[in-house]
Design a protein around this motif. Structure first.
Motif, mmCIF file in Angstrom:
data_model
loop_
_atom_site.group_PDB
_atom_site.id
_atom_site.type_symbol
_atom_site.label_atom_id
_atom_site.label_comp_id
_atom_site.label_asym_id
_atom_site.label_seq_id
_atom_site.Cartn_x
_atom_site.Cartn_y
_atom_site.Cartn_z
ATOM 1 N N VAL B 232 0.857 -1.181 0.000
ATOM 2 C CA VAL B 232 0.000 0.000 0.000
ATOM 3 C C VAL B 232 0.893 1.230 0.000
ATOM 4 C CG1 VAL B 232 -1.780 1.242 1.246
ATOM 5 C CG2 VAL B 232 -1.585 -1.213 1.501
ATOM 6 N N VAL B 233 0.631 2.170 -0.894
ATOM 7 C CA VAL B 233 1.360 3.430 -0.877
ATOM 8 C C VAL B 233 0.325 4.557 -0.915
ATOM 9 C CG1 VAL B 233 3.171 4.805 -1.942
ATOM 10 C CG2 VAL B 233 3.276 2.322 -2.072
ATOM 11 N N PRO B 234 -0.070 5.028 0.276
ATOM 12 C CA PRO B 234 -1.210 5.948 0.372
ATOM 13 C C PRO B 234 -1.184 7.152 -0.557
ATOM 14 C CG PRO B 234 -0.616 5.200 2.541
ATOM 15 C CD PRO B 234 0.418 4.646 1.599
ATOM 16 N N GLY B 238 -4.593 5.317 -6.256
ATOM 17 C CA GLY B 238 -5.109 3.964 -6.074
ATOM 18 C C GLY B 238 -4.559 3.280 -4.841
ATOM 19 N N GLY B 239 -3.471 3.824 -4.256
ATOM 20 C CA GLY B 239 -2.968 3.303 -2.984
ATOM 21 C C GLY B 239 -2.258 1.964 -3.077
ATOM 22 N N PHE B 240 -2.455 1.238 -4.172
ATOM 23 C CA PHE B 240 -2.007 -0.140 -4.279
ATOM 24 C C PHE B 240 -0.879 -0.170 -5.301
ATOM 25 C CE2 PHE B 240 -3.475 -4.638 -5.570
ATOM 26 C CZ PHE B 240 -2.753 -5.211 -4.558
#
Lengths: 287, 287
Positions: B232-234, B238-240
Protein backbone atom coordinates in the motif's frame (compact mmCIF):
# COMPACT_ATOMS: atom_id res chain seq x y z
CA UNK A 1 -29.08 22.52 -14.48
CA UNK A 2 -26.36 24.23 -12.43
CA UNK A 3 -29.01 25.69 -10.11
CA UNK A 4 -30.00 22.24 -8.88
CA UNK A 5 -26.51 20.97 -8.04
CA UNK A 6 -25.44 20.48 -4.42
CA UNK A 7 -22.25 22.28 -3.36
CA UNK A 8 -20.04 19.20 -3.88
CA UNK A 9 -20.93 19.04 -7.57
CA UNK A 10 -19.45 21.77 -9.72
CA UNK A 11 -19.07 22.49 -13.39
CA UNK A 12 -15.52 23.36 -14.48
CA UNK A 13 -13.96 23.49 -17.95
CA UNK A 14 -17.12 22.03 -19.46
CA UNK A 15 -17.05 19.00 -17.16
CA UNK A 16 -18.96 18.02 -14.04
CA UNK A 17 -16.79 17.31 -10.97
CA UNK A 18 -17.63 15.72 -7.62
CA UNK A 19 -15.40 17.09 -4.86
CA UNK A 20 -15.42 15.24 -1.56
CA UNK A 21 -15.66 17.66 1.28
CA UNK A 22 -14.93 15.45 4.27
CA UNK A 23 -11.32 16.52 4.82
CA UNK A 24 -10.19 20.04 5.52
CA UNK A 25 -6.69 19.44 4.19
CA UNK A 26 -7.11 17.05 1.28
CA UNK A 27 -9.60 17.38 -1.56
CA UNK A 28 -10.29 14.65 -4.07
CA UNK A 29 -12.27 15.54 -7.20
CA UNK A 30 -13.71 13.02 -9.66
CA UNK A 31 -14.64 13.96 -13.21
CA UNK A 32 -18.18 12.80 -13.80
CA UNK A 33 -19.67 11.55 -17.07
CA UNK A 34 -23.24 11.45 -15.88
CA UNK A 35 -25.50 11.64 -12.84
CA UNK A 36 -27.23 8.28 -13.14
CA UNK A 37 -29.45 8.54 -10.05
CA UNK A 38 -30.05 11.32 -7.53
CA UNK A 39 -32.68 11.33 -4.81
CA UNK A 40 -32.91 12.54 -1.22
CA UNK A 41 -34.01 10.05 1.43
CA UNK A 42 -34.90 10.95 5.02
CA UNK A 43 -31.28 10.24 5.88
CA UNK A 44 -29.08 11.55 3.09
CA UNK A 45 -28.69 12.46 -0.55
CA UNK A 46 -28.19 9.26 -2.51
CA UNK A 47 -26.41 9.48 -5.86
CA UNK A 48 -25.09 7.02 -8.41
CA UNK A 49 -22.55 8.82 -10.58
CA UNK A 50 -20.72 7.55 -13.61
CA UNK A 51 -17.10 8.71 -13.25
CA UNK A 52 -14.22 8.52 -15.70
CA UNK A 53 -11.63 7.17 -13.28
CA UNK A 54 -13.60 4.68 -11.14
CA UNK A 55 -16.65 3.91 -13.30
CA UNK A 56 -20.01 4.06 -11.49
CA UNK A 57 -19.86 5.20 -7.87
CA UNK A 58 -22.28 5.40 -4.93
CA UNK A 59 -22.04 8.77 -3.14
CA UNK A 60 -23.91 9.60 0.06
CA UNK A 61 -24.10 13.33 0.79
CA UNK A 62 -21.30 13.74 -1.74
CA UNK A 63 -18.91 11.22 -0.13
CA UNK A 64 -17.89 8.28 -2.33
CA UNK A 65 -18.77 4.98 -0.61
CA UNK A 66 -17.98 2.36 -3.23
CA UNK A 67 -17.13 2.16 -6.92
CA UNK A 68 -17.42 -0.25 -9.82
CA UNK A 69 -13.62 -0.45 -10.13
CA UNK A 70 -12.68 -1.33 -6.57
CA UNK A 71 -15.86 -1.97 -4.54
CA UNK A 72 -15.22 -5.70 -4.70
CA UNK A 73 -11.98 -5.42 -2.69
CA UNK A 74 -13.69 -4.06 0.40
CA UNK A 75 -16.78 -6.26 0.02
CA UNK A 76 -14.82 -9.46 -0.52
CA UNK A 77 -12.41 -8.73 2.34
CA UNK A 78 -15.13 -7.98 4.91
CA UNK A 79 -17.08 -11.13 3.84
CA UNK A 80 -14.80 -13.99 2.84
CA UNK A 81 -12.25 -13.54 5.63
CA UNK A 82 -14.81 -14.03 8.45
CA UNK A 83 -16.46 -16.80 6.39
CA UNK A 84 -13.06 -18.53 6.45
CA UNK A 85 -12.72 -17.88 10.19
CA UNK A 86 -16.09 -19.23 11.39
CA UNK A 87 -16.28 -23.04 11.37
CA UNK A 88 -19.74 -23.24 9.74
CA UNK A 89 -21.70 -20.01 9.32
CA UNK A 90 -25.35 -20.65 8.45
CA UNK A 91 -27.19 -17.61 9.73
CA UNK A 92 -25.60 -14.25 8.95
CA UNK A 93 -26.54 -10.72 9.98
CA UNK A 94 -25.29 -7.78 7.94
CA UNK A 95 -25.63 -4.34 9.50
CA UNK A 96 -25.44 -1.59 6.91
CA UNK A 97 -24.12 -2.81 3.59
CA UNK A 98 -26.75 -1.00 1.55
CA UNK A 99 -24.75 -1.40 -1.66
CA UNK A 100 -25.60 -5.15 -1.38
CA UNK A 101 -22.01 -6.17 -2.12
CA UNK A 102 -21.47 -7.93 1.22
CA UNK A 103 -24.72 -9.90 0.93
CA UNK A 104 -23.75 -10.87 -2.62
CA UNK A 105 -20.42 -12.28 -1.37
CA UNK A 106 -21.93 -14.14 1.60
CA UNK A 107 -24.46 -15.78 -0.75
CA UNK A 108 -21.57 -17.44 -2.60
CA UNK A 109 -21.48 -19.99 0.25
CA UNK A 110 -24.00 -22.81 -0.09
CA UNK A 111 -24.06 -23.61 3.61
CA UNK A 112 -25.49 -20.14 4.36
CA UNK A 113 -29.21 -20.57 5.04
CA UNK A 114 -30.30 -17.07 5.95
CA UNK A 115 -28.89 -13.55 5.57
CA UNK A 116 -30.62 -10.75 7.47
CA UNK A 117 -29.53 -7.45 6.02
CA UNK A 118 -30.44 -4.46 8.18
CA UNK A 119 -29.94 -1.20 6.32
CA UNK A 120 -31.37 2.04 7.62
CA UNK A 121 -31.83 3.62 4.18
CA UNK A 122 -33.97 1.67 1.70
CA UNK A 123 -33.13 4.17 -1.03
CA UNK A 124 -29.44 3.11 -1.01
CA UNK A 125 -30.43 -0.49 -1.66
CA UNK A 126 -32.86 0.50 -4.42
CA UNK A 127 -30.29 2.76 -6.12
CA UNK A 128 -27.48 0.17 -5.99
CA UNK A 129 -29.60 -2.80 -7.10
CA UNK A 130 -30.82 -0.85 -10.11
CA UNK A 131 -27.87 1.31 -11.05
CA UNK A 132 -24.70 -0.19 -9.56
CA UNK A 133 -24.79 -3.85 -10.68
CA UNK A 134 -20.95 -4.08 -10.62
CA UNK A 135 -21.17 -3.93 -6.82
CA UNK A 136 -24.67 -5.20 -6.00
CA UNK A 137 -24.89 -7.91 -8.66
CA UNK A 138 -28.56 -6.81 -8.73
CA UNK A 139 -28.80 -9.04 -5.64
CA UNK A 140 -31.93 -11.19 -5.57
CA UNK A 141 -31.24 -14.29 -3.49
CA UNK A 142 -34.12 -15.86 -1.58
CA UNK A 143 -31.93 -16.35 1.47
CA UNK A 144 -31.50 -12.57 1.89
CA UNK A 145 -34.11 -10.83 4.06
CA UNK A 146 -34.03 -7.06 3.70
CA UNK A 147 -34.91 -5.20 6.89
CA UNK A 148 -35.00 -1.43 6.56
CA UNK A 149 -34.44 -0.37 10.13
CA UNK A 150 -31.94 0.96 12.64
CA UNK A 151 -29.16 -1.66 12.96
CA UNK A 152 -28.44 -0.74 16.59
CA UNK A 153 -32.07 -1.28 17.63
CA UNK A 154 -32.31 -4.48 15.58
CA UNK A 155 -29.18 -5.99 17.14
CA UNK A 156 -30.45 -5.15 20.64
CA UNK A 157 -33.55 -7.29 20.02
CA UNK A 158 -31.64 -10.50 19.22
CA UNK A 159 -30.17 -13.20 21.45
CA UNK A 160 -27.91 -16.16 20.47
CA UNK A 161 -29.26 -16.09 16.96
CA UNK A 162 -26.43 -15.52 14.49
CA UNK A 163 -23.26 -17.37 13.52
CA UNK A 164 -21.71 -14.33 11.88
CA UNK A 165 -22.38 -10.60 12.08
CA UNK A 166 -20.79 -8.27 9.54
CA UNK A 167 -20.88 -4.55 10.33
CA UNK A 168 -20.48 -2.72 7.04
CA UNK A 169 -20.73 0.84 8.27
CA UNK A 170 -19.75 4.17 6.81
CA UNK A 171 -17.42 6.47 8.78
CA UNK A 172 -18.15 7.12 12.49
CA UNK A 173 -19.86 10.43 11.87
CA UNK A 174 -23.61 11.03 11.47
CA UNK A 175 -25.87 7.95 11.34
CA UNK A 176 -23.00 5.43 11.58
CA UNK A 177 -21.56 6.85 14.83
CA UNK A 178 -23.64 4.48 17.00
CA UNK A 179 -22.04 1.50 15.19
CA UNK A 180 -18.71 2.31 16.87
CA UNK A 181 -20.08 2.48 20.46
CA UNK A 182 -19.23 -0.10 23.10
CA UNK A 183 -22.93 -0.77 23.83
CA UNK A 184 -23.38 -1.74 20.18
CA UNK A 185 -20.60 -4.35 20.36
CA UNK A 186 -22.22 -5.68 23.56
CA UNK A 187 -25.48 -6.27 21.72
CA UNK A 188 -23.60 -8.00 18.89
CA UNK A 189 -21.98 -10.28 21.46
CA UNK A 190 -25.43 -11.15 22.82
CA UNK A 191 -26.94 -11.61 19.33
CA UNK A 192 -24.24 -14.16 18.39
CA UNK A 193 -24.40 -17.88 19.11
CA UNK A 194 -21.78 -19.30 21.47
CA UNK A 195 -19.23 -19.85 18.69
CA UNK A 196 -20.25 -16.67 16.87
CA UNK A 197 -17.93 -14.27 15.04
CA UNK A 198 -18.31 -10.57 14.28
CA UNK A 199 -16.33 -8.34 11.95
CA UNK A 200 -16.34 -4.61 11.33
CA UNK A 201 -14.35 -2.12 9.31
CA UNK A 202 -12.13 -0.25 11.75
CA UNK A 203 -10.94 2.66 9.58
CA UNK A 204 -7.50 3.66 8.33
CA UNK A 205 -4.44 2.55 10.34
CA UNK A 206 -2.67 5.70 9.14
CA UNK A 207 -5.26 8.44 9.39
CA UNK A 208 -7.72 7.16 12.03
CA UNK A 209 -5.44 5.47 14.53
CA UNK A 210 -7.59 6.51 17.51
CA UNK A 211 -10.82 5.05 16.10
CA UNK A 212 -8.98 1.89 15.04
CA UNK A 213 -7.45 1.33 18.49
CA UNK A 214 -10.68 2.17 20.27
CA UNK A 215 -12.59 -0.30 18.09
CA UNK A 216 -10.09 -3.05 18.77
CA UNK A 217 -10.01 -2.33 22.50
CA UNK A 218 -13.80 -2.33 22.83
CA UNK A 219 -14.10 -5.60 20.92
CA UNK A 220 -11.26 -7.31 22.79
CA UNK A 221 -12.85 -6.42 26.15
CA UNK A 222 -15.95 -8.39 25.15
CA UNK A 223 -14.76 -11.19 22.89
CA UNK A 224 -12.46 -14.15 23.63
CA UNK A 225 -10.33 -13.52 20.56
CA UNK A 226 -9.70 -10.37 18.55
CA UNK A 227 -7.89 -10.37 15.23
CA UNK A 228 -7.10 -7.46 12.95
CA UNK A 229 -6.47 -7.64 9.23
CA UNK A 230 -5.90 -5.10 6.48
CA UNK A 231 -6.60 -4.51 2.80
CA UNK A 232 -6.05 -1.87 0.16
CA UNK A 233 -9.16 0.14 -0.67
CA UNK A 234 -8.16 2.57 -3.43
CA UNK A 235 -11.10 4.97 -3.05
CA UNK A 236 -10.75 5.34 0.72
CA UNK A 237 -8.43 8.08 2.01
CA UNK A 238 -4.95 6.64 2.36
CA UNK A 239 -5.88 3.46 0.50
CA UNK A 240 -5.02 1.29 3.50
CA UNK A 241 -7.89 -0.06 5.58
CA UNK A 242 -8.28 -2.14 8.74
CA UNK A 243 -10.88 -4.71 9.73
CA UNK A 244 -11.40 -6.15 13.21
CA UNK A 245 -12.76 -9.60 14.03
CA UNK A 246 -14.22 -10.48 17.42
CA UNK A 247 -14.82 -14.18 18.14
CA UNK A 248 -16.59 -15.73 21.13
CA UNK A 249 -14.33 -18.77 20.99
CA UNK A 250 -10.78 -19.16 19.79
CA UNK A 251 -10.47 -19.20 16.01
CA UNK A 252 -8.21 -20.60 13.35
CA UNK A 253 -8.69 -19.13 9.84
CA UNK A 254 -9.19 -21.88 7.27
CA UNK A 255 -8.19 -20.22 4.01
CA UNK A 256 -9.11 -23.23 1.88
CA UNK A 257 -12.77 -22.36 2.41
CA UNK A 258 -12.55 -19.50 -0.09
CA UNK A 259 -11.08 -21.80 -2.73
CA UNK A 260 -13.27 -22.10 -5.82
CA UNK A 261 -15.40 -19.08 -4.97
CA UNK A 262 -15.84 -16.63 -7.82
CA UNK A 263 -13.85 -13.66 -6.54
CA UNK A 264 -11.77 -10.88 -7.99
CA UNK A 265 -9.57 -10.04 -5.01
CA UNK A 266 -9.72 -12.75 -2.36
CA UNK A 267 -8.01 -16.11 -2.73
CA UNK A 268 -6.39 -18.54 -0.30
CA UNK A 269 -3.08 -16.68 -0.27
CA UNK A 270 -4.78 -13.35 0.47
CA UNK A 271 -6.76 -14.83 3.39
CA UNK A 272 -3.57 -16.33 4.79
CA UNK A 273 -1.56 -13.15 4.39
CA UNK A 274 -4.07 -10.45 5.37
CA UNK A 275 -3.40 -10.92 9.09
CA UNK A 276 0.26 -9.89 8.68
CA UNK A 277 0.37 -6.39 10.16
CA UNK A 278 3.01 -3.76 9.38
CA UNK A 279 5.48 -3.03 12.15
CA UNK A 280 3.97 0.36 13.08
CA UNK A 281 0.58 -1.30 13.48
CA UNK A 282 2.02 -4.09 15.66
CA UNK A 283 3.57 -1.39 17.88
CA UNK A 284 0.44 0.78 17.89
CA UNK A 285 -1.69 -2.13 19.03
CA UNK A 286 0.81 -3.14 21.71
CA UNK A 287 0.99 0.35 23.21
CA UNK B 1 3.58 36.17 -4.06
CA UNK B 2 0.80 34.80 -6.27
CA UNK B 3 2.62 36.00 -9.37
CA UNK B 4 5.48 33.61 -8.76
CA UNK B 5 3.41 30.47 -8.24
CA UNK B 6 3.39 27.68 -10.87
CA UNK B 7 -0.07 26.64 -12.15
CA UNK B 8 -0.32 23.69 -9.76
CA UNK B 9 -0.09 25.95 -6.72
CA UNK B 10 -3.16 28.10 -6.08
CA UNK B 11 -4.46 30.26 -3.30
CA UNK B 12 -8.04 29.52 -2.22
CA UNK B 13 -9.97 30.57 0.89
CA UNK B 14 -6.83 32.04 2.39
CA UNK B 15 -4.88 28.78 2.00
CA UNK B 16 -2.27 27.54 -0.43
CA UNK B 17 -3.17 24.33 -2.29
CA UNK B 18 -1.08 21.99 -4.43
CA UNK B 19 -3.22 20.29 -7.08
CA UNK B 20 -1.67 17.35 -8.91
CA UNK B 21 -2.29 17.64 -12.59
CA UNK B 22 -1.22 14.22 -13.85
CA UNK B 23 -4.70 12.75 -14.26
CA UNK B 24 -7.41 14.14 -16.47
CA UNK B 25 -10.21 12.56 -14.48
CA UNK B 26 -9.05 12.68 -10.88
CA UNK B 27 -7.63 15.68 -9.06
CA UNK B 28 -6.02 15.52 -5.66
CA UNK B 29 -5.35 18.77 -3.80
CA UNK B 30 -3.24 19.12 -0.68
CA UNK B 31 -3.56 22.09 1.68
CA UNK B 32 -0.09 23.50 2.19
CA UNK B 33 1.26 25.12 5.33
CA UNK B 34 4.47 26.35 3.81
CA UNK B 35 6.76 26.12 0.79
CA UNK B 36 9.94 24.95 2.47
CA UNK B 37 12.14 24.72 -0.63
CA UNK B 38 11.58 25.61 -4.28
CA UNK B 39 14.20 25.61 -7.00
CA UNK B 40 14.35 24.69 -10.67
CA UNK B 41 17.02 22.23 -11.82
CA UNK B 42 17.85 21.46 -15.46
CA UNK B 43 15.36 18.62 -15.22
CA UNK B 44 12.39 19.75 -13.18
CA UNK B 45 10.98 22.05 -10.53
CA UNK B 46 11.96 20.63 -7.14
CA UNK B 47 9.82 21.57 -4.14
CA UNK B 48 9.63 20.53 -0.52
CA UNK B 49 6.21 21.51 0.80
CA UNK B 50 4.86 21.24 4.32
CA UNK B 51 1.29 19.90 4.01
CA UNK B 52 -1.42 19.50 6.65
CA UNK B 53 -2.42 15.95 5.72
CA UNK B 54 0.89 14.25 4.88
CA UNK B 55 3.47 16.45 6.58
CA UNK B 56 6.46 17.42 4.44
CA UNK B 57 6.35 16.23 0.83
CA UNK B 58 8.71 16.16 -2.14
CA UNK B 59 7.02 17.36 -5.34
CA UNK B 60 8.65 17.26 -8.79
CA UNK B 61 6.94 19.49 -11.34
CA UNK B 62 3.97 19.57 -8.96
CA UNK B 63 3.61 15.78 -8.63
CA UNK B 64 3.98 14.40 -5.10
CA UNK B 65 6.74 11.77 -4.98
CA UNK B 66 7.06 10.94 -1.31
CA UNK B 67 5.85 12.26 2.05
CA UNK B 68 6.91 12.28 5.69
CA UNK B 69 3.80 10.29 6.66
CA UNK B 70 4.09 7.35 4.29
CA UNK B 71 7.39 7.57 2.38
CA UNK B 72 8.84 4.81 4.55
CA UNK B 73 6.32 2.24 3.24
CA UNK B 74 7.53 2.48 -0.35
CA UNK B 75 11.20 2.84 0.59
CA UNK B 76 11.18 -0.07 3.02
CA UNK B 77 9.29 -2.34 0.64
CA UNK B 78 11.57 -1.72 -2.35
CA UNK B 79 14.68 -2.23 -0.16
CA UNK B 80 14.15 -4.84 2.54
CA UNK B 81 12.26 -7.35 0.37
CA UNK B 82 15.11 -7.78 -2.17
CA UNK B 83 17.61 -7.69 0.71
CA UNK B 84 15.73 -10.71 2.12
CA UNK B 85 15.72 -12.36 -1.31
CA UNK B 86 19.42 -12.08 -2.17
CA UNK B 87 21.62 -14.53 -0.23
CA UNK B 88 24.31 -11.99 0.68
CA UNK B 89 24.16 -8.55 -0.96
CA UNK B 90 27.38 -6.60 -0.51
CA UNK B 91 27.49 -4.21 -3.44
CA UNK B 92 24.26 -2.41 -4.24
CA UNK B 93 23.33 -0.07 -7.09
CA UNK B 94 20.38 2.29 -6.67
CA UNK B 95 19.09 3.97 -9.81
CA UNK B 96 17.03 7.05 -9.02
CA UNK B 97 16.00 7.24 -5.39
CA UNK B 98 16.90 10.90 -5.04
CA UNK B 99 14.93 11.22 -1.80
CA UNK B 100 17.69 9.01 -0.26
CA UNK B 101 15.13 6.79 1.48
CA UNK B 102 16.19 3.60 -0.32
CA UNK B 103 19.88 4.16 0.39
CA UNK B 104 19.00 4.83 4.04
CA UNK B 105 17.20 1.47 4.27
CA UNK B 106 19.94 -0.50 2.48
CA UNK B 107 22.52 0.95 4.88
CA UNK B 108 20.73 -0.74 7.78
CA UNK B 109 22.47 -3.96 6.70
CA UNK B 110 26.01 -4.36 8.03
CA UNK B 111 27.09 -6.76 5.30
CA UNK B 112 26.57 -4.07 2.67
CA UNK B 113 29.99 -2.72 1.69
CA UNK B 114 29.17 -0.25 -1.06
CA UNK B 115 26.06 1.55 -2.31
CA UNK B 116 26.31 3.37 -5.64
CA UNK B 117 23.40 5.76 -5.93
CA UNK B 118 22.93 7.14 -9.45
CA UNK B 119 20.45 9.99 -9.45
CA UNK B 120 20.11 12.27 -12.46
CA UNK B 121 19.08 15.33 -10.47
CA UNK B 122 21.49 16.46 -7.73
CA UNK B 123 19.01 19.10 -6.58
CA UNK B 124 16.53 16.41 -5.45
CA UNK B 125 19.16 14.85 -3.20
CA UNK B 126 20.18 18.24 -1.81
CA UNK B 127 16.57 19.26 -1.10
CA UNK B 128 15.64 15.97 0.58
CA UNK B 129 18.81 15.67 2.69
CA UNK B 130 18.30 19.17 4.02
CA UNK B 131 14.53 19.54 4.19
CA UNK B 132 12.95 16.07 4.23
CA UNK B 133 14.78 14.25 7.04
CA UNK B 134 11.73 12.01 7.73
CA UNK B 135 12.48 10.29 4.42
CA UNK B 136 16.19 10.87 3.82
CA UNK B 137 17.37 10.51 7.40
CA UNK B 138 19.81 13.26 6.31
CA UNK B 139 21.71 10.31 4.83
CA UNK B 140 25.46 10.48 5.36
CA UNK B 141 26.91 6.98 5.31
CA UNK B 142 30.44 6.46 4.07
CA UNK B 143 29.39 3.40 2.09
CA UNK B 144 27.10 5.51 -0.13
CA UNK B 145 28.69 6.95 -3.29
CA UNK B 146 26.54 9.61 -4.92
CA UNK B 147 26.80 9.68 -8.71
CA UNK B 148 24.82 12.43 -10.39
CA UNK B 149 24.37 11.00 -13.84
CA UNK B 150 21.98 9.25 -16.20
CA UNK B 151 21.12 5.84 -14.70
CA UNK B 152 20.67 4.22 -18.10
CA UNK B 153 24.13 5.26 -19.29
CA UNK B 154 25.69 4.29 -15.96
CA UNK B 155 24.15 0.79 -15.98
CA UNK B 156 25.34 0.24 -19.57
CA UNK B 157 28.95 0.78 -18.46
CA UNK B 158 28.94 -1.97 -15.80
CA UNK B 159 29.51 -5.72 -16.05
CA UNK B 160 29.06 -8.41 -13.34
CA UNK B 161 29.58 -5.83 -10.66
CA UNK B 162 26.53 -5.68 -8.39
CA UNK B 163 24.73 -8.11 -6.11
CA UNK B 164 21.55 -6.06 -6.03
CA UNK B 165 20.16 -3.29 -8.24
CA UNK B 166 17.17 -1.27 -7.03
CA UNK B 167 15.40 0.86 -9.62
CA UNK B 168 13.53 3.56 -7.73
CA UNK B 169 12.06 5.46 -10.65
CA UNK B 170 9.22 7.91 -10.97
CA UNK B 171 6.38 7.22 -13.43
CA UNK B 172 7.27 6.12 -16.99
CA UNK B 173 6.84 9.58 -18.47
CA UNK B 174 9.55 12.17 -19.05
CA UNK B 175 13.05 11.38 -17.73
CA UNK B 176 12.05 8.03 -16.18
CA UNK B 177 10.64 6.53 -19.40
CA UNK B 178 13.98 4.93 -20.34
CA UNK B 179 13.94 3.04 -17.03
CA UNK B 180 11.03 0.94 -18.30
CA UNK B 181 12.64 -0.07 -21.63
CA UNK B 182 13.77 -3.61 -22.38
CA UNK B 183 17.30 -2.47 -23.27
CA UNK B 184 17.59 -1.01 -19.78
CA UNK B 185 16.68 -4.32 -18.13
CA UNK B 186 19.25 -5.99 -20.39
CA UNK B 187 21.98 -3.72 -19.09
CA UNK B 188 20.88 -4.41 -15.50
CA UNK B 189 21.18 -8.13 -16.23
CA UNK B 190 24.72 -7.57 -17.49
CA UNK B 191 25.65 -5.29 -14.58
CA UNK B 192 24.62 -7.94 -12.03
CA UNK B 193 26.85 -10.73 -10.73
CA UNK B 194 25.84 -14.30 -11.56
CA UNK B 195 23.56 -14.60 -8.52
CA UNK B 196 22.41 -10.98 -8.79
CA UNK B 197 18.91 -9.65 -8.11
CA UNK B 198 17.13 -6.58 -9.42
CA UNK B 199 13.91 -4.94 -8.29
CA UNK B 200 11.83 -2.10 -9.68
CA UNK B 201 8.51 -0.46 -8.94
CA UNK B 202 6.06 -1.64 -11.59
CA UNK B 203 3.19 0.80 -11.08
CA UNK B 204 -0.42 0.27 -9.97
CA UNK B 205 -2.03 -3.14 -10.60
CA UNK B 206 -5.37 -1.35 -10.90
CA UNK B 207 -4.65 1.74 -12.97
CA UNK B 208 -1.50 0.82 -14.91
CA UNK B 209 -2.08 -2.83 -15.78
CA UNK B 210 -0.35 -2.52 -19.15
CA UNK B 211 2.87 -1.05 -17.75
CA UNK B 212 2.85 -3.58 -14.95
CA UNK B 213 2.45 -6.56 -17.29
CA UNK B 214 4.97 -5.20 -19.77
CA UNK B 215 7.52 -4.72 -16.98
CA UNK B 216 7.00 -8.24 -15.72
CA UNK B 217 7.19 -9.72 -19.22
CA UNK B 218 10.36 -7.87 -20.11
CA UNK B 219 12.05 -8.91 -16.87
CA UNK B 220 10.91 -12.54 -17.10
CA UNK B 221 12.31 -12.84 -20.64
CA UNK B 222 15.77 -11.98 -19.28
CA UNK B 223 15.92 -13.34 -15.77
CA UNK B 224 15.70 -16.90 -14.48
CA UNK B 225 13.09 -16.05 -11.88
CA UNK B 226 10.57 -13.23 -11.70
CA UNK B 227 8.52 -12.48 -8.62
CA UNK B 228 5.94 -9.77 -8.06
CA UNK B 229 4.89 -8.32 -4.73
CA UNK B 230 2.61 -5.50 -3.63
CA UNK B 231 2.28 -2.85 -0.96
CA UNK B 232 0.00 0.00 0.00
CA UNK B 233 1.36 3.43 -0.88
CA UNK B 234 -1.21 5.95 0.37
CA UNK B 235 0.00 8.93 -1.65
CA UNK B 236 0.12 7.07 -4.97
CA UNK B 237 -3.05 6.98 -7.08
CA UNK B 238 -5.11 3.96 -6.07
CA UNK B 239 -2.97 3.30 -2.98
CA UNK B 240 -2.01 -0.14 -4.28
CA UNK B 241 1.44 -0.60 -5.79
CA UNK B 242 3.39 -3.42 -7.46
CA UNK B 243 7.09 -4.27 -7.40
CA UNK B 244 8.86 -6.76 -9.66
CA UNK B 245 11.96 -8.75 -8.80
CA UNK B 246 14.19 -10.33 -11.43
CA UNK B 247 16.77 -12.86 -10.25
CA UNK B 248 19.56 -14.49 -12.26
CA UNK B 249 19.29 -17.65 -10.20
CA UNK B 250 16.36 -19.20 -8.41
CA UNK B 251 15.51 -17.43 -5.14
CA UNK B 252 13.94 -18.23 -1.82
CA UNK B 253 13.00 -15.17 0.29
CA UNK B 254 14.42 -15.43 3.80
CA UNK B 255 12.17 -13.16 5.84
CA UNK B 256 14.20 -13.59 9.02
CA UNK B 257 16.87 -11.32 7.53
CA UNK B 258 14.75 -8.23 8.20
CA UNK B 259 14.32 -9.19 11.83
CA UNK B 260 15.78 -6.65 14.23
CA UNK B 261 16.08 -3.93 11.62
CA UNK B 262 14.68 -0.57 12.68
CA UNK B 263 11.65 -0.31 10.41
CA UNK B 264 8.19 1.20 10.54
CA UNK B 265 6.41 -0.95 7.96
CA UNK B 266 8.42 -4.05 7.10
CA UNK B 267 8.74 -7.03 9.43
CA UNK B 268 9.10 -10.78 8.90
CA UNK B 269 5.35 -11.30 8.46
CA UNK B 270 5.11 -8.55 5.84
CA UNK B 271 8.02 -9.99 3.84
CA UNK B 272 6.39 -13.42 3.95
CA UNK B 273 2.96 -12.15 2.98
CA UNK B 274 3.77 -9.51 0.36
CA UNK B 275 4.07 -12.09 -2.43
CA UNK B 276 0.43 -13.13 -2.01
CA UNK B 277 -1.29 -11.61 -5.03
CA UNK B 278 -5.01 -10.84 -5.32
CA UNK B 279 -6.98 -13.11 -7.61
CA UNK B 280 -7.40 -10.51 -10.40
CA UNK B 281 -3.64 -10.03 -10.44
CA UNK B 282 -2.97 -13.78 -10.58
CA UNK B 283 -5.34 -13.95 -13.58
CA UNK B 284 -3.90 -10.83 -15.24
CA UNK B 285 -0.39 -12.24 -15.03
CA UNK B 286 -1.49 -15.64 -16.37
CA UNK B 287 -3.25 -14.13 -19.39
Amino acid sequence: MTNYLPAYLTERDGSLWLTEDEHDNLKVSYRIKEIVFKEKSSFQEVMILDSYHFGRMLALDGIVQTTAIDGHIYNEMISHVPMAVHPNPKKVLIIGGGDCGVAKEVCKYEQVEQVDMVEIDELVVKACREHLPEVSGRLSDKRVHFIFDDGVKFAQSKKSEYDLIIVDSSDPIGPAQALFEKSFYESLHTALKEDGVMVCQSQSPIFHVDVMKQTRNRISELFDETKMYTAVVPTYPGGFWSFTIGAKQSIQPNASKVSGKETKYVNEQIVESCFALPQFLVKTLES
